[in-house]
Design an enzyme around this catalytic site. Structure first.
Site, PDB file in Angstrom:
ATOM      1  N   TRP A 199      19.046  -3.038  -2.945  1.00  0.00           N
ATOM      2  CA  TRP A 199      19.074  -4.445  -2.367  1.00  0.00           C
ATOM      3  C   TRP A 199      17.378  -5.258  -2.609  1.00  0.00           C
ATOM      4  O   TRP A 199      17.590  -6.512  -3.275  1.00  0.00           O
ATOM      5  CB  TRP A 199      18.931  -5.162  -1.078  1.00  0.00           C
ATOM      6  CG  TRP A 199      18.204  -4.615  -0.077  1.00  0.00           C
ATOM      7  CD1 TRP A 199      17.619  -4.900   0.612  1.00  0.00           C
ATOM      8  CD2 TRP A 199      18.459  -2.955   0.491  1.00  0.00           C
ATOM      9  NE1 TRP A 199      16.765  -4.226   1.478  1.00  0.00           N
ATOM     10  CE2 TRP A 199      17.836  -2.979   1.379  1.00  0.00           C
ATOM     11  CE3 TRP A 199      19.519  -2.163   0.757  1.00  0.00           C
ATOM     12  CZ2 TRP A 199      17.262  -2.177   2.276  1.00  0.00           C
ATOM     13  CZ3 TRP A 199      19.201  -0.925   1.651  1.00  0.00           C
ATOM     14  CH2 TRP A 199      17.973  -0.550   2.489  1.00  0.00           C
ATOM     15  N   ARG A 200      16.534  -4.445  -3.247  1.00  0.00           N
ATOM     16  CA  ARG A 200      15.803  -4.829  -2.964  1.00  0.00           C
ATOM     17  C   ARG A 200      15.475  -5.237  -4.490  1.00  0.00           C
ATOM     18  O   ARG A 200      15.503  -4.469  -5.574  1.00  0.00           O
ATOM     19  CB  ARG A 200      14.948  -4.199  -3.033  1.00  0.00           C
ATOM     20  CG  ARG A 200      12.841  -5.011  -3.088  1.00  0.00           C
ATOM     21  CD  ARG A 200      11.553  -3.984  -2.817  1.00  0.00           C
ATOM     22  NE  ARG A 200      11.652  -4.000  -1.161  1.00  0.00           N
ATOM     23  CZ  ARG A 200      10.971  -3.517  -0.101  1.00  0.00           C
ATOM     24  NH1 ARG A 200      10.531  -3.115  -0.737  1.00  0.00           N
ATOM     25  NH2 ARG A 200      10.880  -4.041   0.989  1.00  0.00           N
ATOM     26  N   GLU A 260      20.335  -6.947   5.353  1.00  0.00           N
ATOM     27  CA  GLU A 260      19.412  -7.434   6.590  1.00  0.00           C
ATOM     28  C   GLU A 260      20.441  -7.637   7.669  1.00  0.00           C
ATOM     29  O   GLU A 260      19.946  -7.042   8.631  1.00  0.00           O
ATOM     30  CB  GLU A 260      19.311  -9.644   6.525  1.00  0.00           C
ATOM     31  CG  GLU A 260      18.340  -9.519   5.022  1.00  0.00           C
ATOM     32  CD  GLU A 260      17.132  -8.866   5.613  1.00  0.00           C
ATOM     33  OE1 GLU A 260      16.810  -8.276   5.997  1.00  0.00           O
ATOM     34  OE2 GLU A 260      15.591  -8.746   4.549  1.00  0.00           O
ATOM     35  N   THR A 275      17.402  -1.329  13.048  1.00  0.00           N
ATOM     36  CA  THR A 275      17.722   0.095  12.013  1.00  0.00           C
ATOM     37  C   THR A 275      16.744   0.292  10.537  1.00  0.00           C
ATOM     38  O   THR A 275      16.604  -0.548   9.432  1.00  0.00           O
ATOM     39  CB  THR A 275      19.090   0.273  11.535  1.00  0.00           C
ATOM     40  OG1 THR A 275      19.623  -0.477  12.374  1.00  0.00           O
ATOM     41  CG2 THR A 275      19.701   1.060  11.031  1.00  0.00           C
ATOM     42  N   TYR A 307      25.856  -0.289  17.009  1.00  0.00           N
ATOM     43  CA  TYR A 307      25.510  -1.803  16.991  1.00  0.00           C
ATOM     44  C   TYR A 307      27.127  -2.915  16.217  1.00  0.00           C
ATOM     45  O   TYR A 307      26.577  -3.624  15.751  1.00  0.00           O
ATOM     46  CB  TYR A 307      24.102  -2.341  17.139  1.00  0.00           C
ATOM     47  CG  TYR A 307      23.453  -2.104  17.642  1.00  0.00           C
ATOM     48  CD1 TYR A 307      23.162  -2.993  19.282  1.00  0.00           C
ATOM     49  CD2 TYR A 307      21.598  -2.271  16.826  1.00  0.00           C
ATOM     50  CE1 TYR A 307      22.466  -2.602  19.702  1.00  0.00           C
ATOM     51  CE2 TYR A 307      20.508  -2.212  18.078  1.00  0.00           C
ATOM     52  CZ  TYR A 307      20.573  -1.775  19.237  1.00  0.00           C
ATOM     53  OH  TYR A 307      19.825  -2.222  20.484  1.00  0.00           O
ATOM     54  N   TYR A 309      15.324 -14.651  12.120  1.00  0.00           N
ATOM     55  CA  TYR A 309      14.832 -13.512  11.545  1.00  0.00           C
ATOM     56  C   TYR A 309      15.824 -12.969  10.549  1.00  0.00           C
ATOM     57  O   TYR A 309      15.651 -13.453   9.010  1.00  0.00           O
ATOM     58  CB  TYR A 309      15.161 -11.935  12.201  1.00  0.00           C
ATOM     59  CG  TYR A 309      14.780 -10.913  10.668  1.00  0.00           C
ATOM     60  CD1 TYR A 309      13.427 -11.310  10.473  1.00  0.00           C
ATOM     61  CD2 TYR A 309      15.575 -10.159  10.526  1.00  0.00           C
ATOM     62  CE1 TYR A 309      13.423 -10.137   9.125  1.00  0.00           C
ATOM     63  CE2 TYR A 309      15.756  -9.916   9.365  1.00  0.00           C
ATOM     64  CZ  TYR A 309      14.477  -9.268   8.417  1.00  0.00           C
ATOM     65  OH  TYR A 309      13.849  -8.844   7.760  1.00  0.00           O
ATOM     66  N   ASP A 365       9.823  -9.919  12.552  1.00  0.00           N
ATOM     67  CA  ASP A 365      10.868  -8.916  13.170  1.00  0.00           C
ATOM     68  C   ASP A 365      10.027  -8.235  13.654  1.00  0.00           C
ATOM     69  O   ASP A 365       8.064  -8.543  13.553  1.00  0.00           O
ATOM     70  CB  ASP A 365      10.947  -8.408  11.648  1.00  0.00           C
ATOM     71  CG  ASP A 365      10.639  -7.517  10.798  1.00  0.00           C
ATOM     72  OD1 ASP A 365       9.437  -8.245  11.147  1.00  0.00           O
ATOM     73  OD2 ASP A 365      10.681  -6.134  10.457  1.00  0.00           O
ATOM     74  N   CYS A 384      -5.571   2.504   8.650  1.00  0.00           N
ATOM     75  CA  CYS A 384      -5.858   1.404   8.128  1.00  0.00           C
ATOM     76  C   CYS A 384      -6.714   1.668   6.733  1.00  0.00           C
ATOM     77  O   CYS A 384      -7.761   0.428   6.314  1.00  0.00           O
ATOM     78  CB  CYS A 384      -6.589   1.167   9.773  1.00  0.00           C
ATOM     79  SG  CYS A 384      -6.164   1.264  10.960  1.00  0.00           S
ATOM     80  N   CYS A 423      -4.910  -0.001   4.344  1.00  0.00           N
ATOM     81  CA  CYS A 423      -4.481  -1.532   4.515  1.00  0.00           C
ATOM     82  C   CYS A 423      -5.217  -2.530   4.085  1.00  0.00           C
ATOM     83  O   CYS A 423      -7.034  -2.963   3.656  1.00  0.00           O
ATOM     84  CB  CYS A 423      -4.822  -2.027   5.876  1.00  0.00           C
ATOM     85  SG  CYS A 423      -3.971  -3.712   6.064  1.00  0.00           S
ATOM     86  N   CYS A 426      -9.190  -7.050   9.967  1.00  0.00           N
ATOM     87  CA  CYS A 426      -8.250  -7.211  10.503  1.00  0.00           C
ATOM     88  C   CYS A 426      -8.951  -7.025  12.217  1.00  0.00           C
ATOM     89  O   CYS A 426      -9.992  -5.891  12.103  1.00  0.00           O
ATOM     90  CB  CYS A 426      -7.259  -6.500  10.926  1.00  0.00           C
ATOM     91  SG  CYS A 426      -6.754  -5.404  12.304  1.00  0.00           S
TER      92      CYS A 426
END
Length: 364
Positions: A23-24, A36, A42, A81, A119, A137, A198, A201, A207
């Site tokens: 879906w990206r 979404e 999930t 769910y 969200y 999220d 890290c 990152c 950070c």
DNA sequence: AAGCCGGGGGC
DNA sequence: GCCCCAGGCTT
């Protein structure tokens, strides 16, 4: 590091490291909406095969809107769910009937869809329509609480509001959807709950959690409640026609819309066989006898755990009568795979189907 | 604000 | 075993 540096470093990292997802970067609001909903609580890897099957089965919102709820739940089976699937199905009908088959592109309208909260509304509006709504999220909470050194309990609404404010300030004007996805991708791939990497990152230099060696302490979460463990007895009732009895769970119950073998919770000082006999009398108004134990299994739900004890049963007296607003059905072993069952019950049907298959092979 | 709602994977 | 996951709904 300014807010602009934050955005540039993050988006550059995203452009070079983002995972490929069905879906990206597709630009299709329907696909983005479905993804979404599936991604709520999930992981991407778990949702991906479901997304592909869902799109094969319901390529457009019109296909989804005209489908039977049972067919939607069958595609959703195993993803959990299940109210997500029921709400999504209902929302698809609203999209067709009230929004001309187009996923709404405003905050007010998209929030009218069942299963869409803050969200998901922000995610769809930003990713599909390039609107500037920042998502919060689990990933965003982790990344930003570490980056800004927020040590308050992230379970509290107040802390989440604080993080939402930070995200609103940081989000990119030009690429709001990519910004949202980038923070989440960073949280999933680098800024992980335990053992974050890290050194990889793009935000490391500024950070707070990294500089103060607190990545294992932030985000802080107050202790979770212990989950009770219940003993559940269920009856697999077979008739003379080689059929078994299954019951449909009502929409407003847990696992609503899914089928199951009837049964219930063991009471104090009750033999498990008696639990099954009692439950089937209460639920179906029949007297059954226990033929033999069939299967015992453990299963964990979101807020309790069970050990399920299944027995093969025969009806001694009476005809099964469903409770009000509950449907029951006699079906063959072959038909078990056509109905949506939750995981614990699916383990029972798999054993039944394997046994049945073995029987037929012996007869041939 | 707190409880309810699945299932799977990582540690 | 426990924790977490691209949360939302209900009370």
């Amino acid at each position: 590091m300014t807010d602009t540096d934050f955005r540039n470093h993050l988006l550059a990292w995203y452009d070079n490291n983002k995972r490929d997802m069905p879906w990206r970067d597709c630009g299709d609001p329907y696909k983005i909406w479905i993804s979404e909903i599936m991604l709520q609580q999930t992981r991407v890897d778990q949702a991906t095969p479901y997304f592909k099957r869902f799109m094969d089965r319901f390529p457009t919102v019109h296909d989804l809107a005209k489908a039977d709820q049972q067919d939607v739940l069958k595609v959703w089976e195993g993803l959990g769910y299940y109210s997500r699937a029921r709400h999504l199905h209902a929302a698809s009908k609203l999209v067709v009937e009230e929004f001309d088959g187009k996923v709404p592109n405003t905050w007010e309208e998209i929030n009218e869809l069942k299963g869409v909260g803050p969200y998901t509304a922000s995610a769809v509006l930003s990713i599909a329509y390039q609107k500037k709504h920042a998502v919060v999220d689990g990933n965003v909470i982790r990344v930003l609480s570490r980056y800004f050194g927020i040590e308050d309990d992230v379970r509290s609404t107040k802390t989440k509001n604080t993080i939402q404010d930070y995200a609103d300030d940081l989000i990119s004007e030009e690429r709001p959807g990519d910004f949202n996805q980038a923070v989440m991708e960073l949280g999933a791939m680098v800024c992980t709950p335990s053992n974050p990497e890290c050194e990889k990152c793009p935000l490391q230099a500024n950070c707070v959690a990294h500089k103060t060696v607190k990545t294992e302490d932030i985000p802080y979460k107050s202790p979770a409640k212990k989950r009770p463990h219940h003993q559940i007895g269920v009856g697999i009732i077979m008739n003379n026609n080689e059929e078994v009895l299954i019951a449909l769970r009502p929409d407003d119950a847990m696992l609503g819309g899914m089928w199951e073998f009837p049964g219930g919770k063991q009471e104090e000082n009750e033999k498990m066989e008696d639990t099954v006999i009692r439950e089937l009398r209460e639920e179906l108004d029949v007297d059954v006898s226990i033929s033999k134990p069939f299967m015992k299994l453990d299963h964990a739900y979101s807020h309790f755990k069970i050990t399920m004890h299944a027995y093969l049963c025969e009806i001694e007296a009476g005809t099964p009568q469903p409770n009000t607003s509950q449907e029951i059905r006699w079906i063959t072993i072959d038909e078990l795979e056509d109905y949506p069952f939750p995981k614990a019950n699916r383990k029972l049907t798999e054993k039944l189907m394997n046994l049945d298959k073995g029987q037929q092979e012996l007869e041939i």
